[in-house]
Scaffold this active site. Structure first.
Site, mmCIF file in Angstrom:
data_model
loop_
_atom_site.group_PDB
_atom_site.id
_atom_site.type_symbol
_atom_site.label_atom_id
_atom_site.label_comp_id
_atom_site.label_asym_id
_atom_site.label_seq_id
_atom_site.Cartn_x
_atom_site.Cartn_y
_atom_site.Cartn_z
ATOM 1 N N GLY A 27 21.509 -13.588 29.163
ATOM 2 C CA GLY A 27 22.007 -14.677 30.003
ATOM 3 C C GLY A 27 23.428 -14.503 30.505
ATOM 4 O O GLY A 27 23.673 -14.395 31.713
ATOM 5 N N VAL A 70 24.809 -0.817 21.313
ATOM 6 C CA VAL A 70 26.228 -0.809 20.925
ATOM 7 C C VAL A 70 26.449 -0.468 19.455
ATOM 8 O O VAL A 70 27.562 -0.113 19.067
ATOM 9 C CB VAL A 70 26.937 -2.145 21.254
ATOM 10 C CG1 VAL A 70 27.001 -2.378 22.756
ATOM 11 C CG2 VAL A 70 26.293 -3.318 20.532
ATOM 12 N N TYR A 161 27.855 -14.601 11.867
ATOM 13 C CA TYR A 161 28.213 -14.671 13.291
ATOM 14 C C TYR A 161 29.675 -15.101 13.460
ATOM 15 O O TYR A 161 30.424 -14.511 14.246
ATOM 16 C CB TYR A 161 27.265 -15.667 13.947
ATOM 17 C CG TYR A 161 27.371 -15.818 15.443
ATOM 18 C CD1 TYR A 161 26.910 -14.822 16.300
ATOM 19 C CD2 TYR A 161 27.909 -16.970 16.017
ATOM 20 C CE1 TYR A 161 26.983 -14.982 17.684
ATOM 21 C CE2 TYR A 161 27.986 -17.139 17.389
ATOM 22 C CZ TYR A 161 27.518 -16.146 18.219
ATOM 23 O OH TYR A 161 27.593 -16.297 19.585
ATOM 24 N N LYS A 165 32.700 -12.971 15.139
ATOM 25 C CA LYS A 165 33.444 -13.468 16.301
ATOM 26 C C LYS A 165 34.926 -13.652 15.971
ATOM 27 O O LYS A 165 35.786 -13.446 16.831
ATOM 28 C CB LYS A 165 32.827 -14.781 16.798
ATOM 29 C CG LYS A 165 31.386 -14.635 17.320
ATOM 30 C CD LYS A 165 31.278 -13.642 18.466
ATOM 31 C CE LYS A 165 29.933 -13.703 19.164
ATOM 32 N NZ LYS A 165 29.792 -12.665 20.212
HETATM 33 P P1 NDP Z 1 21.103 -13.378 25.143
HETATM 34 O O1 NDP Z 1 20.245 -13.377 23.929
HETATM 35 O O2 NDP Z 1 20.600 -13.955 26.418
HETATM 36 O O3 NDP Z 1 21.616 -11.892 25.445
HETATM 37 C C1 NDP Z 1 22.012 -11.017 24.434
HETATM 38 C C2 NDP Z 1 22.214 -9.641 25.037
HETATM 39 O O4 NDP Z 1 22.696 -8.753 24.032
HETATM 40 C C3 NDP Z 1 20.930 -9.038 25.584
HETATM 41 O O5 NDP Z 1 21.218 -8.431 26.822
HETATM 42 C C4 NDP Z 1 20.578 -7.964 24.562
HETATM 43 O O6 NDP Z 1 19.914 -6.846 25.120
HETATM 44 C C5 NDP Z 1 21.958 -7.558 24.105
HETATM 45 N N1 NDP Z 1 21.971 -6.872 22.825
HETATM 46 C C6 NDP Z 1 21.577 -7.338 21.609
HETATM 47 N N2 NDP Z 1 21.733 -6.385 20.673
HETATM 48 C C7 NDP Z 1 22.241 -5.286 21.312
HETATM 49 C C8 NDP Z 1 22.633 -3.989 20.892
HETATM 50 N N3 NDP Z 1 22.517 -3.589 19.629
HETATM 51 N N4 NDP Z 1 23.117 -3.135 21.826
HETATM 52 C C9 NDP Z 1 23.230 -3.512 23.118
HETATM 53 N N5 NDP Z 1 22.876 -4.716 23.583
HETATM 54 C C10 NDP Z 1 22.380 -5.597 22.679
HETATM 55 O O7 NDP Z 1 22.430 -14.131 24.672
HETATM 56 P P2 NDP Z 1 23.681 -14.743 25.454
HETATM 57 O O8 NDP Z 1 23.713 -14.315 26.849
HETATM 58 O O9 NDP Z 1 23.705 -16.186 25.122
HETATM 59 O O10 NDP Z 1 24.881 -14.072 24.625
HETATM 60 C C11 NDP Z 1 25.804 -13.156 25.186
HETATM 61 C C12 NDP Z 1 27.067 -13.191 24.360
HETATM 62 O O11 NDP Z 1 27.618 -14.502 24.405
HETATM 63 C C13 NDP Z 1 26.867 -12.870 22.873
HETATM 64 O O12 NDP Z 1 27.930 -12.075 22.411
HETATM 65 C C14 NDP Z 1 26.901 -14.251 22.223
HETATM 66 O O13 NDP Z 1 27.294 -14.175 20.873
HETATM 67 C C15 NDP Z 1 27.919 -14.950 23.096
HETATM 68 N N6 NDP Z 1 27.871 -16.404 23.038
HETATM 69 C C16 NDP Z 1 26.774 -17.101 23.449
HETATM 70 C C17 NDP Z 1 26.766 -18.476 23.375
HETATM 71 C C18 NDP Z 1 25.590 -19.299 23.807
HETATM 72 O O14 NDP Z 1 25.607 -20.521 23.550
HETATM 73 N N7 NDP Z 1 24.586 -18.764 24.456
HETATM 74 C C19 NDP Z 1 27.921 -19.227 22.849
HETATM 75 C C20 NDP Z 1 29.022 -18.391 22.455
HETATM 76 C C21 NDP Z 1 28.975 -17.042 22.552
HETATM 77 P P3 NDP Z 1 18.296 -6.672 25.206
HETATM 78 O O15 NDP Z 1 17.740 -8.041 25.496
HETATM 79 O O16 NDP Z 1 18.105 -5.707 26.308
HETATM 80 O O17 NDP Z 1 17.853 -6.152 23.888
#
Ligand code: NDP
Length: 255
Positions: A27, A70, A161, A165
């Site tokens: 997202g 990553v 988590y 963070k």
């Molecule tokens: P999503 O679950 O939509 O996206 C997570 C992304 O991380 C995906 O693209 C996934 O890739 C990727 N990912 C997971 N593990 C790995 C890995 N080992 N190597 C590379 N890529 C990886 O989550 P969000 O968009 O919500 O989250 C994005 C960031 O924002 C995160 O760091 C989250 O902690 C942070 N965040 C989110 C909040 C929220 O309310 N949504 C609030 C605060 C922070 P793939 O799907 O291709 O495996």
């Protein structure tokens, strides 16, 4: 490898650069990749599993999708090399990849702890280390880490988590201090509850509790986070480094 040409009509964003967004298939990452593309940058959209989403986002902005886990330094290195070959040196890095594996501390498994730390914290370290040599050489760089309000406030059920963070804040400020004199900035955005796949997993009750602490009174959108990240990646943000920037509808005021 030639320098990116300045693109027209992107002021106050400035020069068009090569950007890499980890977790660009999700997202916030996807919205960030699109925002950076709209600012005129050439964007590599990182994915771990969801290649289709990354390719769709890349197609929207004439960028490229790149596989990258990553947690694996070799995967990070290969992804950077691929981007450098295809687009040029990476001058903007957004460390956005992240996961949750919630559980109360009493019952949290070693795997839950390690998986979350290795993705959210080690992952940003691996990518930042790989990016920094090029940025130092070019005397320009923008690194944005995606943290969370939880990194400052803590959250029951999210010790892993929140620790990851919070660790990102220390990483951000140390890298900011190390690289500041060479034109490289490093900042952290700390989103509150944002509607993405990560929060889709929550129950109505959990979502209600989250929104209850947000003065704005609603969840944020990925685009609202992406716009702040894109600003921090711009030439206009040249005097902002080591900052923790909340994008949380006011949820963390006072922390
Ligand atoms: P999503 O679950 O939509 O996206 C997570 C992304 O991380 C995906 O693209 C996934 O890739 C990727 N990912 C997971 N593990 C790995 C890995 N080992 N190597 C590379 N890529 C990886 O989550 P969000 O968009 O919500 O989250 C994005 C960031 O924002 C995160 O760091 C989250 O902690 C942070 N965040 C989110 C909040 C929220 O309310 N949504 C609030 C605060 C922070 P793939 O799907 O291709 O495996």
């Amino acid at each position: 490898m030639s320098d990116p040409e300045p693109s027209e009509g992107v002021d106050p964003v400035g020069t068009a650069r090569v950007a890499l967004v980890t977790g660009g298939s999700g997202g916030i990452g996807r919205a960030t990749a699109v925002a950076l593309g709209q600012h005129g940058h050439r964007v590599a959209v990182g994915y771990r599993r969801d290649r289709e989403s990354a390719e769709k986002a890349a197609a929207e902005i004439d960028g490229m999708a790149v596989e990258l886990d990553v947690t694996e330094p070799d995967s990070v290195d290969a992804a950077f090399s691929g981007v450098e070959e295809a687009l040029g040196p990476v001058e903007i890095l957004v460390n956005n990849a992240g996961i949750t594996a919630d559980g109360l501390i009493l019952r949290m498994s070693d795997d839950q702890w390690r998986d979350v730390l290795s993705t959210n914290l080690d992952g940003a370290f691996h990518a930042t280390r790989r990016a920094s040599a090029t940025m130092l050489r070019r005397r320009f760089g923008r690194i944005v880490n995606v943290g969370s309000v939880v990194g400052s406030t803590g959250a029951a059920g999210q010790a892993n988590y929140a620790a990851a963070k919070a660790g990102l804040i220390g990483l951000t400020r140390s890298v900011a201090r190390e690289l500041a004199s060479r034109g490289v900035t490093c900042n952290l955005v700390a989103p509150g509850p944002i509607s993405t796949a990560m929060t889709d997993a929550l129950t109505e009750k959990q979502l209600g509790e989250l929104v209850g602490i947000v003065p704005v009174g609603r969840m944020g959108t990925a685009e609202e986070v992406a716009r702040v990240i894109a600003f921090l990646c711009s030439d206009a943000a040249s005097y902002v480094t080591g900052a923790v920037v909340p994008v949380d509808g006011g949820a963390s005021m006072g922390h």
